[in-house]
Design an enzyme around this catalytic site. Sequence first.
Site, mmCIF file in Angstrom:
data_model
loop_
_atom_site.group_PDB
_atom_site.id
_atom_site.type_symbol
_atom_site.label_atom_id
_atom_site.label_comp_id
_atom_site.label_asym_id
_atom_site.label_seq_id
_atom_site.Cartn_x
_atom_site.Cartn_y
_atom_site.Cartn_z
ATOM 1 N N ILE A 113 0.852 -1.185 0.000
ATOM 2 C CA ILE A 113 0.000 0.000 0.000
ATOM 3 C C ILE A 113 0.896 1.245 0.000
ATOM 4 O O ILE A 113 1.773 1.385 0.864
ATOM 5 C CB ILE A 113 -0.933 0.014 1.228
ATOM 6 C CG1 ILE A 113 -1.630 -1.338 1.374
ATOM 7 C CG2 ILE A 113 -1.951 1.146 1.109
ATOM 8 C CD1 ILE A 113 -2.470 -1.751 0.203
ATOM 9 N N HIS A 129 -0.355 -8.110 12.238
ATOM 10 C CA HIS A 129 0.768 -8.948 11.811
ATOM 11 C C HIS A 129 0.856 -10.165 12.737
ATOM 12 O O HIS A 129 0.854 -10.013 13.962
ATOM 13 C CB HIS A 129 2.079 -8.166 11.873
ATOM 14 C CG HIS A 129 3.231 -8.913 11.266
ATOM 15 N ND1 HIS A 129 3.385 -9.063 9.908
ATOM 16 C CD2 HIS A 129 4.281 -9.553 11.837
ATOM 17 C CE1 HIS A 129 4.475 -9.757 9.665
ATOM 18 N NE2 HIS A 129 5.034 -10.075 10.821
ATOM 19 N N ASP A 165 6.842 -3.819 8.244
ATOM 20 C CA ASP A 165 6.374 -4.259 9.569
ATOM 21 C C ASP A 165 7.250 -3.642 10.677
ATOM 22 O O ASP A 165 7.536 -4.311 11.681
ATOM 23 C CB ASP A 165 6.395 -5.793 9.681
ATOM 24 C CG ASP A 165 5.675 -6.457 8.533
ATOM 25 O OD1 ASP A 165 4.706 -5.866 8.030
ATOM 26 O OD2 ASP A 165 6.078 -7.569 8.140
ATOM 27 N N ILE A 591 -15.224 -63.866 21.217
ATOM 28 C CA ILE A 591 -16.610 -64.345 21.227
ATOM 29 C C ILE A 591 -16.688 -65.845 20.975
ATOM 30 O O ILE A 591 -15.754 -66.444 20.447
ATOM 31 C CB ILE A 591 -17.458 -63.583 20.187
ATOM 32 C CG1 ILE A 591 -16.910 -63.805 18.778
ATOM 33 C CG2 ILE A 591 -17.496 -62.097 20.518
ATOM 34 C CD1 ILE A 591 -17.816 -63.287 17.684
ATOM 35 N N GLY A 650 -7.667 -69.770 20.632
ATOM 36 C CA GLY A 650 -7.721 -69.081 21.915
ATOM 37 C C GLY A 650 -6.369 -69.017 22.587
ATOM 38 O O GLY A 650 -6.012 -68.010 23.208
ATOM 39 N N GLY A 670 -17.714 -66.923 26.934
ATOM 40 C CA GLY A 670 -17.210 -68.291 26.793
ATOM 41 C C GLY A 670 -17.345 -69.037 28.110
ATOM 42 O O GLY A 670 -18.154 -68.690 28.966
ATOM 43 N N LEU A 694 -20.080 -65.772 31.105
ATOM 44 C CA LEU A 694 -19.499 -67.112 31.191
ATOM 45 C C LEU A 694 -20.579 -68.189 31.235
ATOM 46 O O LEU A 694 -21.671 -68.009 30.722
ATOM 47 C CB LEU A 694 -18.576 -67.172 32.410
ATOM 48 C CG LEU A 694 -17.496 -66.070 32.452
ATOM 49 C CD1 LEU A 694 -16.688 -66.145 33.730
ATOM 50 C CD2 LEU A 694 -16.591 -66.157 31.226
ATOM 51 N N CYS A 727 -26.315 -69.992 25.883
ATOM 52 C CA CYS A 727 -25.742 -69.741 27.202
ATOM 53 C C CYS A 727 -26.801 -69.671 28.296
ATOM 54 O O CYS A 727 -26.531 -69.994 29.453
ATOM 55 C CB CYS A 727 -24.911 -68.459 27.190
ATOM 56 S SG CYS A 727 -25.793 -67.025 26.568
ATOM 57 N N SER A 825 -24.155 -78.533 30.183
ATOM 58 C CA SER A 825 -23.910 -79.382 29.014
ATOM 59 C C SER A 825 -23.675 -78.557 27.764
ATOM 60 O O SER A 825 -22.956 -78.951 26.860
ATOM 61 C CB SER A 825 -25.093 -80.313 28.778
ATOM 62 O OG SER A 825 -26.232 -79.580 28.343
#
Length: 922
Positions: A113, A129, A165, A591, A650, A670, A694, A727, A825
């Site tokens: 400018i 700035h 600046d 799982i 596992g 499990g 379980l 289960c 079972s």
Amino acid sequence: MLGSKACSVATRSFSTSQNILNKLRVAVIGQSTFAAEVYKLLRKDGHKVVGVFTVPDNGNREDPLASTAAADSIPVFKVKAWRKQGTPLAEIISKYRSLNAELNVLPFCSQFIPMDVIDYPRLKSICYHPSLLPKHRGVSAINWTLISGDSDAGFSVFWADDGLDTGPILLQQSCKVKPNDTVDSLYKRFLYPEGIKAMAKAVNMVAVGTAPKVPQSEEGASYEPSLSKEELQMIKWDQPSSAVHNFIRGLDSAPGAWALLNNEKVKFFGSQLWNKPKPDGDFVEIQGLVHKGIVHPEGLLVTCKDGSLVNIQRIVVGGRMIPAAKYGKMNRNRESLQVTENEKKIFNALKLIWEGILNIRVQQNTDFFATGAGSMDVVRLVEEIKDNLKITIMNEDLFMATTFKEFGEMVILKSRGDIAKKEVKHAYIKLYVNNMDVSFPHQLFINGEFVDSESGAVLESVNPSDESVICQVQQASAADVHKAVQAAKMAFENGEWSKMNARDRGLIMYRLADLLEEHKEELATIESIDSGAVYTLALKTHIGMSIETWRYFAGWCDKIHGSTIPINHARPNRNLTFTKKEPVGVCGLVIPWNYPLMMLSWKMAPCLAAGNTVVMKPAQVSPLTALKFAELSVKAGFPPGVINILPGSGSETGSAIASHPDIRKLGFTGSTGVGQVIMRSCADSNLKKVSLELGGKSPLIIFDDCDLDRAVRMGKNGVFFNKGENCIAAGRLFVESSIHDEFVKRVIERTRKLVIGDPLKRNTQHGPQNHKEHLEKLMEFCAIGVKEGAKLECGGKRVDRAGYFFEPTVFTNVEDDMYIAREESFGPIMVISKFPSGDMDAVIRRANNTEFGLASGVFTQDINRALHVAEKIDAGTVFVNTYNKTDVAAPFGGFKQSGFGKDLGEEALNEYMKIKCVTLEY
């Protein structure tokens, strides 16, 4: 040059009491959203903006400052240049002077400018700035702040003069530089929002005559060159890691620091100092370094001159930004999408939409979010595409394709009706079975890709209906588990999943549920041949409840919240205490084989809804629907690393998951014995959070006032449902003596009518047991029962045909101390005991005389009796006049040696979250 480039979004304004301000006539000279936001605050504070000077339009795109001012009917001058051959242009100077401004405000100005303009107003000119002047004068100030390793960053508002600046300081504000700050992060956090407010504050100070003019000292002053030249962007490796890191992050926004990687030019982004052990990975040559770089799941690791490490997260190769972890693993010469002339028009329209939102010139590799775009920009993008192109996209479509080229190709595919999501290429197993074509992967799924195991070991998947081998599946080793965990950790800590809104995560989960429903017949067929499930049951329960589970927890994603707590105040101050529910991190899931997809869904859906990432081991003997699920998860849009599926044993795979130090939660279903081993491993490794579902020996008490036909029907289903591989199966029936004989008679009649056979046939009611070892266990269980004196009423032996078929079995005269009365079972074996009429409390004691406490049931028409049993029975679930009635909204889990923690319902979310308490004083 005055000012520097701003890249973020504005916030709130500074406001001084309006009655003490002298309202000024202000000219705003600058550009960008930053300048537009300053302009708005000046008008809000009552100043008169007499004119705006900004840059010419970029194609059809007007600068935001020009658009904002024009909407208010403020004169706008679009100036290409203020000088010609060093001489101010008289025409522009004349237009400027005609405005009679009292103050020039330059909030962001990239043009030179003339002093004829700077000094013309009565109150001169003030300029923003982005540095703490006098340090880092020049156009690349904030870049040099980071490159220099400054501990503080900030901005200055100064009085413009004829230097670069160098004018007197009006005000300055600073912030601390964080270890991984970049130009973008500093702008977003501080330079942009605070800078906008500071410019408005500075004008108000000028208006009331309190604005200081502090001369800049030359002590500590610096002026560094613009970083626009390519040679200045090259990384110099003969420096310690801190200097290399600072240089890379100093150029992180643009233009990018570069080096030669395997003799090709590569730009580096997302630098972090690395304090962890060196990971395994693939080696790459980096010119200028003695040690080779390592491409690993979290990026590209570089060893610097001082022996310390820097990790790079993203790189640009051939103009395309990719995760550094993918370097050398992606086909960069992949065939581009072939588009028609009409589709080219869609690309052009998309480019205009992107440029209108981002206010930059968009290139093929422009990343939407790297430019500083936020959530509202995503909403605007979605809406403008819908309005202008009549194509519907979702927020997460952008998250999965953040660069313009990838996004454009995705939109084109959407317009064609093709699958817009990423397709993972992998080897398929293809079968024609159940009158349909089915296909599924057979490799490990790690970090969004199907890969072979490191060891090359495989598992055989056997069809329990005919004992034939379906296929071989890759078997994960401990090394594969580690890779998957690192991918999940990266996705949790730095991936799109962690950045995504909870509601957008829910949308991906909803999409997955839709894909599961779309493939439900195929999934039920795979489940049937892999686990022996009767197809009609698999369709309704195995797959049907899985779909319901994903939809239920998708709805929870944006409803997880903490609470405020009224604690005692620290007088005279006050306190605010609130809790936050946060994801725990990487979760391991192991799982069982009885409901392969449903067990996966029960655990993974709440885990992901809470924001975690997953490493999951499906059952060794039934992994196929889990692998098909992995394939569908990619189509649904889950980012790489969020879901990892590792078939394996596992003893090796499961054990490696339980003991891995970077896994923070383990969910297991499990046997009790394995659960005890897993819990010890979790404690020894890192005290990871554990939930265990379980074994069970669920009692079902049948009183003589029951609806006997219903009790017989429900009792039979309670034992034989899913071949007894359930289960919560009714492990022991207690039948009141007055109805015992009639109950036994009716249940035997119904049991003998069960149709045993091919699980794919629609009239089959009872399929094969899951695998050979389990069949042999059931035969041994019955032999023990007979030996101990229980009466075998029917069944008890293997069916004389190919496959693992076992006859539904009924035992009576079972005493409490018998093996079959105490042990599970997990098969189609009904164990019936008699209890004296009217002896309610005694039968409850007998029912509770077990170390298991998963489920229970009671049949009676006496509501008082039913509620008494429900209160006294020691089990996690109590069924009254029904059995096996589970629902995705109802919590499921046991007591005692049946484990702890819940699947399903809101309670399941708590298994995958941690609660943080925050207390503020004010």
